[in-house]
Design a protein around this motif. Structure first.
Motif, PDB file in Angstrom:
ATOM      1  N   ILE A  11      39.931  12.371  24.219  1.00 34.83           N
ATOM      2  CA  ILE A  11      41.110  12.424  25.084  1.00 34.83           C
ATOM      3  C   ILE A  11      42.347  12.426  24.199  1.00 34.83           C
ATOM      4  O   ILE A  11      42.574  11.486  23.425  1.00 34.83           O
ATOM      5  N   ASP A  12      43.134  13.483  24.294  1.00 33.34           N
ATOM      6  CA  ASP A  12      44.413  13.551  23.586  1.00 33.34           C
ATOM      7  C   ASP A  12      45.571  13.117  24.479  1.00 33.34           C
ATOM      8  O   ASP A  12      46.577  12.601  23.992  1.00 33.34           O
ATOM      9  N   ILE A  13      45.413  13.346  25.782  1.00 34.23           N
ATOM     10  CA  ILE A  13      46.512  13.129  26.730  1.00 34.23           C
ATOM     11  C   ILE A  13      45.959  12.503  28.004  1.00 34.23           C
ATOM     12  O   ILE A  13      44.949  12.952  28.543  1.00 34.23           O
ATOM     13  N   LEU A  14      46.650  11.482  28.479  1.00 31.87           N
ATOM     14  CA  LEU A  14      46.328  10.848  29.755  1.00 31.87           C
ATOM     15  C   LEU A  14      47.547  10.948  30.653  1.00 31.87           C
ATOM     16  O   LEU A  14      48.649  10.566  30.256  1.00 31.87           O
ATOM     17  N   VAL A  15      47.361  11.468  31.858  1.00 34.10           N
ATOM     18  CA  VAL A  15      48.445  11.519  32.837  1.00 34.10           C
ATOM     19  C   VAL A  15      48.055  10.671  34.040  1.00 34.10           C
ATOM     20  O   VAL A  15      47.104  11.002  34.758  1.00 34.10           O
ATOM     21  N   SER A  16      48.770   9.573  34.246  1.00 28.20           N
ATOM     22  CA  SER A  16      48.543   8.706  35.395  1.00 28.20           C
ATOM     23  C   SER A  16      49.464   9.178  36.512  1.00 28.20           C
ATOM     24  O   SER A  16      50.655   8.849  36.534  1.00 28.20           O
ATOM     25  N   ASN A  17      48.900   9.954  37.418  1.00 28.70           N
ATOM     26  CA  ASN A  17      49.712  10.616  38.443  1.00 28.70           C
ATOM     27  C   ASN A  17      49.439  10.113  39.857  1.00 28.70           C
ATOM     28  O   ASN A  17      50.292  10.230  40.726  1.00 28.70           O
ATOM     29  N   ALA A  18      48.279   9.523  40.096  1.00 26.46           N
ATOM     30  CA  ALA A  18      47.904   9.127  41.453  1.00 26.46           C
ATOM     31  C   ALA A  18      48.849   8.073  42.010  1.00 26.46           C
ATOM     32  O   ALA A  18      49.312   7.179  41.284  1.00 26.46           O
ATOM     33  N   GLY A  77      42.920  23.647  22.878  1.00 29.26           N
ATOM     34  CA  GLY A  77      41.811  22.869  22.350  1.00 29.26           C
ATOM     35  C   GLY A  77      41.924  21.382  22.540  1.00 29.26           C
ATOM     36  O   GLY A  77      40.975  20.641  22.285  1.00 29.26           O
ATOM     37  N   LYS A  78      43.081  20.902  22.994  1.00 30.15           N
ATOM     38  CA  LYS A  78      43.229  19.476  23.270  1.00 30.15           C
ATOM     39  C   LYS A  78      42.633  19.157  24.633  1.00 30.15           C
ATOM     40  O   LYS A  78      42.313  20.052  25.418  1.00 30.15           O
ATOM     41  N   THR A  79      42.485  17.865  24.918  1.00 24.33           N
ATOM     42  CA  THR A  79      41.898  17.434  26.182  1.00 24.33           C
ATOM     43  C   THR A  79      42.854  16.518  26.925  1.00 24.33           C
ATOM     44  O   THR A  79      43.355  15.541  26.362  1.00 24.33           O
ATOM     45  N   ALA A  80      43.077  16.831  28.193  1.00 24.42           N
ATOM     46  CA  ALA A  80      43.955  16.028  29.046  1.00 24.42           C
ATOM     47  C   ALA A  80      43.170  15.489  30.232  1.00 24.42           C
ATOM     48  O   ALA A  80      42.346  16.195  30.823  1.00 24.42           O
ATOM     49  N   VAL A  81      43.429  14.247  30.585  1.00 28.66           N
ATOM     50  CA  VAL A  81      42.864  13.619  31.777  1.00 28.66           C
ATOM     51  C   VAL A  81      44.002  13.387  32.755  1.00 28.66           C
ATOM     52  O   VAL A  81      45.017  12.775  32.403  1.00 28.66           O
ATOM     53  N   VAL A  82      43.848  13.881  33.980  1.00 28.36           N
ATOM     54  CA  VAL A  82      44.909  13.774  34.991  1.00 28.36           C
ATOM     55  C   VAL A  82      44.328  13.135  36.244  1.00 28.36           C
ATOM     56  O   VAL A  82      43.363  13.652  36.823  1.00 28.36           O
ATOM     57  N   THR A  83      44.907  12.025  36.688  1.00 23.09           N
ATOM     58  CA  THR A  83      44.445  11.385  37.917  1.00 23.09           C
ATOM     59  C   THR A  83      45.222  11.925  39.112  1.00 23.09           C
ATOM     60  O   THR A  83      46.381  12.303  39.000  1.00 23.09           O
ATOM     61  N   GLY A  84      44.552  11.959  40.269  1.00 19.44           N
ATOM     62  CA  GLY A  84      45.196  12.482  41.471  1.00 19.44           C
ATOM     63  C   GLY A  84      45.610  13.926  41.310  1.00 19.44           C
ATOM     64  O   GLY A  84      46.762  14.286  41.526  1.00 19.44           O
ATOM     65  N   ALA A  85      44.646  14.793  40.949  1.00 20.30           N
ATOM     66  CA  ALA A  85      45.008  16.122  40.434  1.00 20.30           C
ATOM     67  C   ALA A  85      44.488  17.291  41.245  1.00 20.30           C
ATOM     68  O   ALA A  85      44.336  18.386  40.718  1.00 20.30           O
ATOM     69  N   THR A  86      44.228  17.106  42.533  1.00 22.19           N
ATOM     70  CA  THR A  86      43.717  18.227  43.320  1.00 22.19           C
ATOM     71  C   THR A  86      44.769  18.880  44.200  1.00 22.19           C
ATOM     72  O   THR A  86      44.510  19.904  44.834  1.00 22.19           O
ATOM     73  N   ARG A  87      45.978  18.317  44.247  1.00 14.65           N
ATOM     74  CA  ARG A  87      47.027  18.891  45.085  1.00 14.65           C
ATOM     75  C   ARG A  87      48.393  18.441  44.553  1.00 14.65           C
ATOM     76  O   ARG A  87      48.492  17.496  43.779  1.00 14.65           O
ATOM     77  N   MET A  98      50.366   9.332  26.626  1.00 14.56           N
ATOM     78  CA  MET A  98      50.198   9.054  28.046  1.00 14.56           C
ATOM     79  C   MET A  98      51.507   9.390  28.744  1.00 14.56           C
ATOM     80  O   MET A  98      52.589   9.111  28.221  1.00 14.56           O
ATOM     81  N   VAL A  99      51.401  10.003  29.916  1.00 18.42           N
ATOM     82  CA  VAL A  99      52.569  10.249  30.758  1.00 18.42           C
ATOM     83  C   VAL A  99      52.283   9.669  32.133  1.00 18.42           C
ATOM     84  O   VAL A  99      51.207   9.884  32.695  1.00 18.42           O
ATOM     85  N   ILE A 100      53.248   8.924  32.665  1.00 19.65           N
ATOM     86  CA  ILE A 100      53.118   8.319  33.987  1.00 19.65           C
ATOM     87  C   ILE A 100      54.080   9.015  34.943  1.00 19.65           C
ATOM     88  O   ILE A 100      55.255   9.206  34.617  1.00 19.65           O
ATOM     89  N   THR A 101      53.585   9.380  36.118  1.00 19.37           N
ATOM     90  CA  THR A 101      54.451   9.935  37.156  1.00 19.37           C
ATOM     91  C   THR A 101      55.046   8.790  37.960  1.00 19.37           C
ATOM     92  O   THR A 101      54.330   8.106  38.696  1.00 19.37           O
ATOM     93  N   SER A 102      56.339   8.573  37.806  1.00 17.05           N
ATOM     94  CA  SER A 102      57.029   7.529  38.562  1.00 17.05           C
ATOM     95  C   SER A 102      57.873   8.193  39.648  1.00 17.05           C
ATOM     96  O   SER A 102      57.416   9.123  40.311  1.00 17.05           O
TER      97      SER A 102
END
Length: 256
Positions: A85-92, A7-17, A138-142
């Motif tokens: 938005i509960d979660i933001l993932v900056s992945n791009a 039931g939470k909502t996550a936003v993920v950037t760069g998320a098609t592969r 927020m989680v950042i992919t480094s």
């Protein structure tokens, strides 16, 4: 273990592969609604359909992460469309290794400012989620390259800047229960990815890199996603400001 993500909502950037897609898939499998973005419209549409097929609400749009206003508009619309938005993932990532001015600009605009702009747009939604549900993240992919250098590189330097930024956000957000963590992969293999292309074009170098890792292999996107989704979940509610290496022990440094 129930990650308490249903039931939470996550936003993920760069998320098609690759890593981003694996993260989005795992959030959906855990019952979270997901908003995603990338540059290819067909890939965005396919990913959204696949996420919906897992039984959750999903939405996506085409975004150039280097376009700050467009990225902010996407994050805002994601929050409005999915009800928060509960979660933001900056992945791009720009994924450039050089030290030319264009390399520095690409890494700055996409990896660092992409994280900054995404957070600024998500902040009101994250604050509301933290206030009403007790946790937002927020989680950042480094990258392990943030602390491993053999030459001057925009990639490593901007990845290191992400970790510094995340620690600052963690300190600022702690009292409001808004967490920020970093996941730093080592070498990650998937077909069509950086190391997939290296394997196809430079097999000898690929074999050399495999031998460097004590595990004798590279990570899968799903293994990086598992670390990301766990850190983003309420099960990690007291974990903030960390940089989690997912590198199979390829790095030599001690992580105090």
């Amino acid at each position: 273990m129930d990650l308490q993500l249903k039931g939470k909502t996550a936003v993920v950037t760069g998320a098609t592969r690759g890593i981003g897609r694996a993260i989005a898939d795992l959030f959906a499998e855990e019952g979270a609604n997901v908003a995603i973005c990338a540059r290819n419209a067909d890939q965005v549409a396919e990913t959204v359909a696949a996420l919906k097929a897992k039984g959750v609400n999903a939405w996506g749009d085409v975004v150039d992460i280097a376009d700050g206003p467009a990225l902010k508009a996407f994050v805002t619309k994601a929050g409005e469309t999915l009800g928060g938005i509960d979660i933001l993932v900056s992945n791009a990532s720009a994924l450039v290794q050089g030290a030319r001015e264009a390399d520095w600009k690409a890494m700055f605009d996409i990896d660092l400012m992409g994280a900054v702009n995404a957070f600024e747009a998500a902040k009101p939604f994250l604050e509301m989620a933290a206030e009403t549900r007790g946790d937002a993240c927020m989680v950042i992919t480094s990258s392990v390259s943030a602390a491993e250098a053999t030459s001057a590189s925009a990639y490593g330097a901007m990845k290191a800047a992400q970790i510094h930024y995340a620690k600052g956000l963690a300190k600022e957000g702690a009292a409001k229960h808004i967490r920020c963590n970093v996941v730093s992969p080592g070498t990650v293999f998937f077909e069509g990815g950086v190391w997939g292309n290296v394997k196809a074009g430079m097999p000898a170098f690929f074999d050399q890199m495999i031998k460097r890792n004590p595990t004798g292999r590279m990570a899968t996107p799903e293994e990086v996603a598992a670390a990301t989704v766990f850190l983003a979940s309420p099960r990690s509610a007291f974990t903030t400001g960390i940089n989690m290496l997912v590198d199979g022990a390829i790095s030599a440094r001690v992580n105090f």
